[in-house]
Design a protein around this motif. Sequence first.
Motif, PDB file in Angstrom:
ATOM      1  N   GLY A 134     -21.836 -14.614  46.067  1.00 15.83           N
ATOM      2  CA  GLY A 134     -23.240 -13.910  45.467  1.00 15.83           C
ATOM      3  C   GLY A 134     -23.117 -12.875  44.707  1.00 15.83           C
ATOM      4  N   ILE A 135     -22.068 -12.044  45.070  1.00 12.12           N
ATOM      5  CA  ILE A 135     -21.667 -10.897  43.950  1.00 12.12           C
ATOM      6  C   ILE A 135     -21.229 -11.458  42.608  1.00 12.12           C
ATOM      7  CG2 ILE A 135     -20.036  -9.078  43.666  1.00 12.12           C
ATOM      8  CD1 ILE A 135     -20.068  -8.636  46.675  1.00 12.12           C
ATOM      9  N   ALA A 136     -20.417 -12.709  42.630  1.00 12.87           N
ATOM     10  CA  ALA A 136     -19.886 -12.944  41.429  1.00 12.87           C
ATOM     11  C   ALA A 136     -21.205 -13.407  40.354  1.00 12.87           C
ATOM     12  CB  ALA A 136     -19.022 -14.312  41.570  1.00 12.87           C
ATOM     13  N   LEU A 137     -22.170 -13.746  40.946  1.00 12.17           N
ATOM     14  CA  LEU A 137     -23.591 -14.290  40.035  1.00 12.17           C
ATOM     15  C   LEU A 137     -23.911 -13.059  39.369  1.00 12.17           C
ATOM     16  CD1 LEU A 137     -25.617 -16.262  39.356  1.00 12.17           C
ATOM     17  CD2 LEU A 137     -26.998 -15.630  41.126  1.00 12.17           C
ATOM     18  N   TYR A 138     -23.797 -11.842  40.077  1.00 13.09           N
ATOM     19  CA  TYR A 138     -24.374 -10.568  39.297  1.00 13.09           C
ATOM     20  C   TYR A 138     -23.616 -10.215  37.860  1.00 13.09           C
ATOM     21  CZ  TYR A 138     -27.136  -9.212  43.216  1.00 13.09           C
ATOM     22  OH  TYR A 138     -28.293  -9.027  44.214  1.00 13.09           O
ATOM     23  N   GLY A 139     -22.229 -10.647  38.024  1.00 12.98           N
ATOM     24  CA  GLY A 139     -21.681 -10.503  36.784  1.00 12.98           C
ATOM     25  C   GLY A 139     -21.745 -11.405  35.657  1.00 12.98           C
ATOM     26  N   ILE A 140     -22.428 -12.618  36.071  1.00 15.44           N
ATOM     27  CA  ILE A 140     -23.081 -13.543  35.021  1.00 15.44           C
ATOM     28  C   ILE A 140     -24.087 -12.928  34.347  1.00 15.44           C
ATOM     29  CG2 ILE A 140     -23.962 -16.077  34.798  1.00 15.44           C
ATOM     30  CD1 ILE A 140     -21.718 -16.926  36.687  1.00 15.44           C
ATOM     31  N   ILE A 141     -25.049 -12.605  35.253  1.00 15.39           N
ATOM     32  CA  ILE A 141     -26.543 -12.127  34.926  1.00 15.39           C
ATOM     33  C   ILE A 141     -26.313 -10.635  34.086  1.00 15.39           C
ATOM     34  CG2 ILE A 141     -28.482 -11.145  35.631  1.00 15.39           C
ATOM     35  CD1 ILE A 141     -28.592 -12.816  38.078  1.00 15.39           C
ATOM     36  N   LEU A 142     -25.360 -10.058  34.455  1.00 16.65           N
ATOM     37  CA  LEU A 142     -25.154  -8.707  33.766  1.00 16.65           C
ATOM     38  C   LEU A 142     -24.617  -8.827  32.316  1.00 16.65           C
ATOM     39  CD1 LEU A 142     -23.991  -6.375  36.349  1.00 16.65           C
ATOM     40  CD2 LEU A 142     -26.273  -6.068  35.468  1.00 16.65           C
ATOM     41  N   ALA A 143     -23.591  -9.868  32.212  1.00 25.45           N
ATOM     42  CA  ALA A 143     -23.008 -10.245  31.189  1.00 25.45           C
ATOM     43  C   ALA A 143     -24.027 -10.495  29.910  1.00 25.45           C
ATOM     44  CB  ALA A 143     -22.157 -11.334  31.422  1.00 25.45           C
ATOM     45  N   GLY A 144     -25.128 -11.520  30.254  1.00 22.51           N
ATOM     46  CA  GLY A 144     -25.991 -11.877  29.399  1.00 22.51           C
ATOM     47  C   GLY A 144     -26.864 -10.950  28.968  1.00 22.51           C
ATOM     48  N   TRP A 145     -27.168  -9.983  29.956  1.00 23.78           N
ATOM     49  CA  TRP A 145     -28.130  -9.031  29.510  1.00 23.78           C
ATOM     50  C   TRP A 145     -27.518  -7.981  28.762  1.00 23.78           C
ATOM     51  CZ3 TRP A 145     -27.844  -3.615  31.097  1.00 23.78           C
ATOM     52  CH2 TRP A 145     -29.027  -2.877  30.602  1.00 23.78           C
ATOM     53  N   ALA A 146     -26.246  -7.459  29.111  1.00 24.15           N
ATOM     54  CA  ALA A 146     -25.573  -6.520  28.303  1.00 24.15           C
ATOM     55  C   ALA A 146     -25.124  -6.771  26.813  1.00 24.15           C
ATOM     56  CB  ALA A 146     -24.332  -5.957  29.025  1.00 24.15           C
ATOM     57  N   SER A 147     -25.131  -8.211  26.779  1.00 24.12           N
ATOM     58  CA  SER A 147     -24.769  -8.891  25.535  1.00 24.12           C
ATOM     59  C   SER A 147     -25.974  -8.577  24.326  1.00 24.12           C
ATOM     60  CB  SER A 147     -24.441 -10.211  25.413  1.00 24.12           C
ATOM     61  OG  SER A 147     -23.187 -10.439  26.174  1.00 24.12           O
ATOM     62  N   HIS A 148     -27.404  -8.624  24.791  1.00 25.89           N
ATOM     63  CA  HIS A 148     -28.358  -8.392  24.073  1.00 25.89           C
ATOM     64  C   HIS A 148     -28.236  -9.640  22.995  1.00 25.89           C
ATOM     65  CE1 HIS A 148     -31.271  -6.252  21.486  1.00 25.89           C
ATOM     66  NE2 HIS A 148     -31.869  -6.143  22.341  1.00 25.89           N
ATOM     67  N   ASN A 149     -28.185 -10.842  23.557  1.00 24.44           N
ATOM     68  CA  ASN A 149     -28.056 -12.114  22.630  1.00 24.44           C
ATOM     69  C   ASN A 149     -29.078 -13.006  23.250  1.00 24.44           C
ATOM     70  OD1 ASN A 149     -26.850 -14.775  22.358  1.00 24.44           O
ATOM     71  ND2 ASN A 149     -25.845 -13.555  20.580  1.00 24.44           N
ATOM     72  N   LYS A 150     -29.773 -13.771  22.631  1.00 25.23           N
ATOM     73  CA  LYS A 150     -30.761 -14.555  22.988  1.00 25.23           C
ATOM     74  C   LYS A 150     -30.243 -15.841  23.753  1.00 25.23           C
ATOM     75  CE  LYS A 150     -31.225 -17.282  18.715  1.00 25.23           C
ATOM     76  NZ  LYS A 150     -32.106 -17.673  17.692  1.00 25.23           N
ATOM     77  N   PHE A 151     -28.804 -16.174  23.451  1.00 28.90           N
ATOM     78  CA  PHE A 151     -27.861 -17.305  24.197  1.00 28.90           C
ATOM     79  C   PHE A 151     -27.325 -16.760  25.388  1.00 28.90           C
ATOM     80  CE2 PHE A 151     -27.518 -18.704  19.464  1.00 28.90           C
ATOM     81  CZ  PHE A 151     -28.302 -19.754  19.533  1.00 28.90           C
TER      82      PHE A 151
END
Length: 425
Positions: A134-151
């Motif tokens: 469950g913790i690993a999923l936070y890394g994926i979510i944070l990566a997409g948000w921090a990238s500030h990229n629509k993809f």
Amino acid sequence: MSTQTLVMTIIPILLMVILSLGLIPLFIWMERRVSAMIQHRKGPNRCNIGGVRMGGVVQSIADVIKLLFKEEFYPGHITNRFIYLLAPAIVFIAAFLTFSVIPFADNVILGEQSYAMQALPIELGILWFVALSGIALYGIILAGWASHNKFGILGSLRASAQMISYEIAMGLAIISMILTYNSVHFNDMVDFQSQTFFGFIPAWGILIQPLAAIIFIVTVFAETNRAPFDVAEGESEIVAGFHTEYSAMKFALFFMGEYIAMNSGAAIIITIFLGGYHLPWVTTQMMLDNPQTLLISTMVGAALIFLSLIRWIYRNNRRNGVACHERYVEMKFFITALGVLLFIIEALLLWIYFQNTQGTLITSLVAVVQVTVFVIKLFIINTLFIVVRWTFPRFRYDQIQHLGWYILLPLALINIFITAFVVIL
């Protein structure tokens, strides 16, 4: 701390590092070779070091070197640099620590001391896996948000949608296995599977709980974010999803995290459903009580494995039935190395037989045999992961939700009721 305790503490940690990190180049090679076989092509077979190609593994080593020396690029539009850097570390560390509670062999008893063959000898077992996955999923979510990229954002949203689709079914499948084994501890689960039912059928989880096994294996595929459950990356639709803006070692952490997660998932499946480190009908006590049979079987098994490897190398270095001169160096190197290794193993086994057939050496040999059994099962399940990836097309995220909520969840609930009813009876 005595020297013996220190050694028996370090060995499981080394096994964890080797089986999780050390095997990544080999799994990348397996991925490429299996996909090449499925697509009727050869795969990587040109990179070499002094004429030695190692069957194509040198290509994986070259990829590692390339990632190490790539430029560390930081986009100017990222939302938060600290979180941007933290996200891949979360994914990697969570996947790596999942492997720490896997038992690679039965407890080793030396004198009056018992040593667990786990890097982290705790009794949380399957609960540790559920928490860290469950913790690993936070890394994926944070990566997409921090990238500030629509993809990246789309990839993170897809990962979240996928998570709420499969995790409930996975949890219910785990509950049914906890009811069956009456424990959350992995060693207890493996000990239970060393038994038989009806006198001759191994009490493996996949035979006792086939429905739970199917549900859990499907959800583990989704947990690893590998095809056909790789909507969070979706190269043909959203470039690379949550890790679009990552390069060099930051991308390598995501890349390695995926393979470690695949390896961890395979280890969990083996431990819960495929007898763990046990061979069918062969218990730890049975091997300890029959040292001569154990030694002879180990010697014959080692010889057969190495002869099979030599035959594979010989066939892999021939073209139209004729040995290739340019590959002679590789054939000579590997056949000589395998021959020397086989001689050393057989000599050690004979020395064990003549020196001590009841004590510490036999106990250690039992542990080595069980670790070998576990590793062989690990390669088989990882091969299944690879074959599935290159066989099935990618699901859409709405199809994953339909699978999770309308198919897997009702089946998991029915399985829990049946399991509870049988356990009460």
